[in-house]
Design a protein around this motif. Structure first.
Motif, PDB file in Angstrom:
ATOM      1  N   GLY A 289       0.871  -1.245   0.139  1.00  0.00           N
ATOM      2  CA  GLY A 289      -0.027   0.030   0.105  1.00  0.00           C
ATOM      3  C   GLY A 289       0.822   1.362  -0.032  1.00  0.00           C
ATOM      4  N   SER A 290       2.183   1.086   0.194  1.00  0.00           N
ATOM      5  CA  SER A 290       2.994   2.370   0.019  1.00  0.00           C
ATOM      6  C   SER A 290       2.772   3.085  -1.045  1.00  0.00           C
ATOM      7  CB  SER A 290       4.412   1.890   0.383  1.00  0.00           C
ATOM      8  OG  SER A 290       4.765   1.338   1.490  1.00  0.00           O
TER       9      SER A 290
ATOM     10  N   ALA B 154      -5.391  15.186  -2.387  1.00  0.00           N
ATOM     11  CA  ALA B 154      -4.562  14.406  -2.271  1.00  0.00           C
ATOM     12  C   ALA B 154      -3.194  14.739  -1.394  1.00  0.00           C
ATOM     13  CB  ALA B 154      -3.835  13.931  -3.568  1.00  0.00           C
TER      14      ALA B 154
ATOM     15  N   ASP C 195       0.460   3.714  -3.096  1.00  0.00           N
ATOM     16  CA  ASP C 195      -0.827   4.710  -3.154  1.00  0.00           C
ATOM     17  C   ASP C 195      -0.271   5.786  -2.544  1.00  0.00           C
ATOM     18  OD1 ASP C 195      -2.496   2.785  -4.259  1.00  0.00           O
ATOM     19  OD2 ASP C 195      -3.369   2.436  -2.462  1.00  0.00           O
ATOM     20  N   LEU C 196       0.333   5.919  -1.649  1.00  0.00           N
ATOM     21  CA  LEU C 196       0.794   7.232  -0.717  1.00  0.00           C
ATOM     22  C   LEU C 196       1.895   7.961  -1.454  1.00  0.00           C
ATOM     23  CD1 LEU C 196       0.947   5.804   2.882  1.00  0.00           C
ATOM     24  CD2 LEU C 196      -0.997   6.924   1.492  1.00  0.00           C
ATOM     25  N   LEU C 197       2.875   7.167  -2.135  1.00  0.00           N
ATOM     26  CA  LEU C 197       3.794   7.671  -2.943  1.00  0.00           C
ATOM     27  C   LEU C 197       3.193   8.639  -4.134  1.00  0.00           C
ATOM     28  CD1 LEU C 197       6.669   5.063  -3.162  1.00  0.00           C
ATOM     29  CD2 LEU C 197       6.363   6.801  -1.422  1.00  0.00           C
ATOM     30  N   ILE C 198       1.957   7.814  -4.686  1.00  0.00           N
ATOM     31  CA  ILE C 198       1.501   8.707  -5.801  1.00  0.00           C
ATOM     32  C   ILE C 198       0.636   9.788  -5.266  1.00  0.00           C
ATOM     33  CG2 ILE C 198      -0.446   8.392  -7.434  1.00  0.00           C
ATOM     34  CD1 ILE C 198       0.354   5.589  -7.754  1.00  0.00           C
ATOM     35  N   LEU C 199       0.302   9.630  -4.049  1.00  0.00           N
ATOM     36  CA  LEU C 199      -0.975  10.696  -3.458  1.00  0.00           C
ATOM     37  C   LEU C 199       0.007  11.919  -3.099  1.00  0.00           C
ATOM     38  CD1 LEU C 199      -3.479   9.087  -1.104  1.00  0.00           C
ATOM     39  CD2 LEU C 199      -3.912  10.305  -3.405  1.00  0.00           C
TER      40      LEU C 199
ATOM     41  N   PHE D 162       8.759  11.782   4.744  1.00  0.00           N
ATOM     42  CA  PHE D 162       8.324  11.982   3.601  1.00  0.00           C
ATOM     43  C   PHE D 162       7.226  12.959   3.291  1.00  0.00           C
ATOM     44  CE2 PHE D 162       6.289  10.327  -0.351  1.00  0.00           C
ATOM     45  CZ  PHE D 162       7.405  10.381  -0.959  1.00  0.00           C
ATOM     46  N   GLU D 163       6.163  12.820   4.256  1.00  0.00           N
ATOM     47  CA  GLU D 163       4.911  13.386   4.175  1.00  0.00           C
ATOM     48  C   GLU D 163       5.029  14.712   4.585  1.00  0.00           C
ATOM     49  OE1 GLU D 163       1.674  10.610   5.649  1.00  0.00           O
ATOM     50  OE2 GLU D 163       1.618  10.437   3.452  1.00  0.00           O
TER      51      GLU D 163
ATOM     52  N   TRP E 159       7.770   7.924   7.121  1.00  0.00           N
ATOM     53  CA  TRP E 159       6.379   8.370   6.800  1.00  0.00           C
ATOM     54  C   TRP E 159       6.484   9.989   7.394  1.00  0.00           C
ATOM     55  CZ3 TRP E 159       4.606   7.320   2.340  1.00  0.00           C
ATOM     56  CH2 TRP E 159       4.335   5.685   2.009  1.00  0.00           C
TER      57      TRP E 159
ATOM     58  N   GLN F 108      -4.420  -1.852   3.002  1.00  0.00           N
ATOM     59  CA  GLN F 108      -3.119  -2.117   3.427  1.00  0.00           C
ATOM     60  C   GLN F 108      -2.365  -1.041   4.539  1.00  0.00           C
ATOM     61  OE1 GLN F 108      -3.366  -2.218  -0.035  1.00  0.00           O
ATOM     62  NE2 GLN F 108      -3.454  -4.426  -0.545  1.00  0.00           N
ATOM     63  N   ASN F 109      -1.280  -1.484   4.971  1.00  0.00           N
ATOM     64  CA  ASN F 109      -0.874  -0.731   6.075  1.00  0.00           C
ATOM     65  C   ASN F 109       0.334   0.108   5.792  1.00  0.00           C
ATOM     66  OD1 ASN F 109      -2.813  -1.649   8.156  1.00  0.00           O
ATOM     67  ND2 ASN F 109      -1.422  -3.464   8.605  1.00  0.00           N
ATOM     68  N   ALA F 110       0.629   0.071   4.330  1.00  0.00           N
ATOM     69  CA  ALA F 110       1.717   0.890   3.819  1.00  0.00           C
ATOM     70  C   ALA F 110       3.155   1.105   4.721  1.00  0.00           C
ATOM     71  CB  ALA F 110       1.347   2.284   3.711  1.00  0.00           C
TER      72      ALA F 110
ATOM     73  N   ARG G   3     -11.245   5.516  -2.961  1.00  0.00           N
ATOM     74  CA  ARG G   3     -10.032   5.988  -3.634  1.00  0.00           C
ATOM     75  C   ARG G   3     -10.365   6.994  -5.048  1.00  0.00           C
ATOM     76  NH1 ARG G   3      -6.423   1.981  -3.377  1.00  0.00           N
ATOM     77  NH2 ARG G   3      -5.294   2.479  -5.483  1.00  0.00           N
TER      78      ARG G   3
ATOM     79  N   LEU H 121      -6.914   8.686  -6.395  1.00  0.00           N
ATOM     80  CA  LEU H 121      -6.082   7.523  -6.973  1.00  0.00           C
ATOM     81  C   LEU H 121      -6.820   6.969  -8.195  1.00  0.00           C
ATOM     82  CD1 LEU H 121      -5.123   5.796  -3.567  1.00  0.00           C
ATOM     83  CD2 LEU H 121      -3.486   6.588  -5.433  1.00  0.00           C
TER      84      LEU H 121
END
Lengths: 221, 201
Positions: free
Chosen positions: A75-76, B70, A78-82, B98-99, B95, B79-81, B46, B51
């Motif tokens: 699922g990472s 976004a 998705d977050l990289l794309i977002l 990165f975020e 995270w 999923q937990n990423a 989504r 997405l």
């Protein structure tokens, strides 16, 4: 961005030892060639650069299909794309490629002088081959990113990735090998093919991440 | 800040899944999306996150300047990423860096989800519920006004569910927005509910 580089290098080294697998594969390919070709030292020295390049090329294709697939599964991705607005997706992919190259391709470049000895190559040829590998293999990673992005949603896309990108890496192979030959054999030039090799790497460093970003965006579902 | 959707429809592989839907969520409000399996809750989230492209209609965030949904949302999917080979702390630190827009410290966030002493363990060692709680901690380490949550309480026990409800209430009081798809009541008072129809609704 630096955080992503750190994470991916750490994962590459820690999880499953991808680097070691690549080096072992490289070793296996190069070590069997002398047995197959026979004990003709001159012949070995002549085909040495080509064998090293082919071995490194195949070894660096090994882990490529996991470049985005691992991130997609947990699922990472998705977050990289977002995160596109903060970190442009193409830049994210560039960093992922750089991390992949550092963790699993750079060890091949480091190991190549040793394997060059197996091939009875002269010191200058060994040096030239390592230099061309250093300059040329990043291009393989960047082209590979496109293949990996296209095949990201396929469960067993590994072979497909290799087949997809093989036509594009052939120019890299040709100029890499001819530059290495040029260094050892006098009439042939070293610098022109080497510079074209560097140009290929720079060219794909731009084109690759952008096309991979395009492919990843359209594949998300 | 207001999340607005007008005539929003979604599709998967050319198959119509939901819509058209109209809804709006203002700051401090939560929208709980319920419905049968396959009614399009995850697809809706989504689409809202960006997405997936909507097949018709639009969804936008008003009053947030240049920010898109976004870039101002946390998306917590099925999923937990998180990487199983890295420790919980390494995952969260990644995270957080990165975020951007760091919010809580990693220890604080882990304490808020009831996992104070496991930061040093590899993520893969945790149980399902602990993994979910660790990924909820991701929502806390960097700040986003919008939370898009897909089955956030899957795998949580009753106590953790209550704890998470408290975190969501605190987020709403801070002026955040929550949109959650779920089967079970989330325990946040005053949340509006939107029921998704059957497959062809």
């Amino acid at each position: 961005m630096l955080a992503l580089l750190h994470r991916d290098i750490r994962l590459g080294i820690r999880a499953g030892g991808g680097a070691l697998v690549g080096v072992l594969f490289f070793l296996a390919v190069v070590a069997v060639v002398p047995f197959g070709v026979g004990p003709d030292l001159n012949l070995l020295a002549r085909i040495g650069p080509a064998i090293l390049w082919i071995g490194a090329l195949l070894a660096s294709l090994l882990g490529l299909d996991r470049l985005f697939q691992a991130d997609r599964e947990d699922g990472s991705l998705d977050l990289l794309i977002l995160a596109d607005q903060r970190h442009m997706l193409a830049v994210t992919i560039f960093v992922k490629c750089a991390a992949h190259w550092t963790a699993s391709v750079l060890p091949l470049v480091v190991a190549s002088p040793l394997l060059g000895l197996f091939m009875n190559m002269e010191p200058v040829a060994i040096l030239a081959t390592s230099a061309t590998l250093f300059a040329g293999t990043p291009a393989i990673a960047f082209i590979g990113a496109v293949g990996a992005a296209v095949a990201v949603s396929l469960p067993r896309g590994g072979l497909l990735v290799s087949v997809l990108i093989l036509p594009l890496v052939i120019p890299v192979l040709i100029f890499g090998v001819s530059a290495a030959h040029g260094a050892a054999n006098d009439p042939q030039p070293f610098l022109p093919p080497f510079l074209i090799l560097c140009a290929l790497t720079l060219f794909f460093a731009v084109i690759g991440p952008f096309s991979a970003a395009l492919a990843l965006r359209s594949s998300s579902d | 800040m207001r999340l607005m959707a007008t005539g929003l429809s979604g599709e998967r592989a050319g198959e119509h899944v939901f819509g058209p839907l109209d809804f709006s969520i203002s700051a401090g409000e939560a929208l709980v999306v319920t419905g049968e399996n396959g009614s399009g809750k995850s697809t809706l989230l989504r689409v809202v996150a960006g997405l997936l492209a909507p097949s018709a209609g639009s969804v936008s965030l008003e009053g947030a300047g240049d920010e898109t949904i976004a870039s101002s949302a946390h998306y917590l999917g099925h999923q937990n990423a998180m990487k199983t080979a890295l420790t919980v702390e390494e995952n969260l630190r990644f995270w957080r860096d990165f975020e951007g827009e760091p919010h809580l410290e990693i220890d604080e966030a882990l304490e808020m989800v009831g996992l104070p002493d496991i930061g040093h363990l590899p993520f893969g060692y945790l149980s399902t519920g602990q993994k979910r709680r660790a990924s909820i901690a991701r929502l806390l380490v960097s700040y986003r006004p919008v939370w898009l949550l897909d089955e956030p309480t899957a795998g949580l026990d009753a106590r953790s569910e209550r704890q998470f409800a408290g975190l969501m209430r605190a987020h709403l009081e801070d002026g955040g927005l929550i949109m959650a798809a779920t089967h079970v009541p989330l325990g946040i008072g005053g949340a509006r509910e939107m029921v998704m129809g059957g497959v062809n609704a």
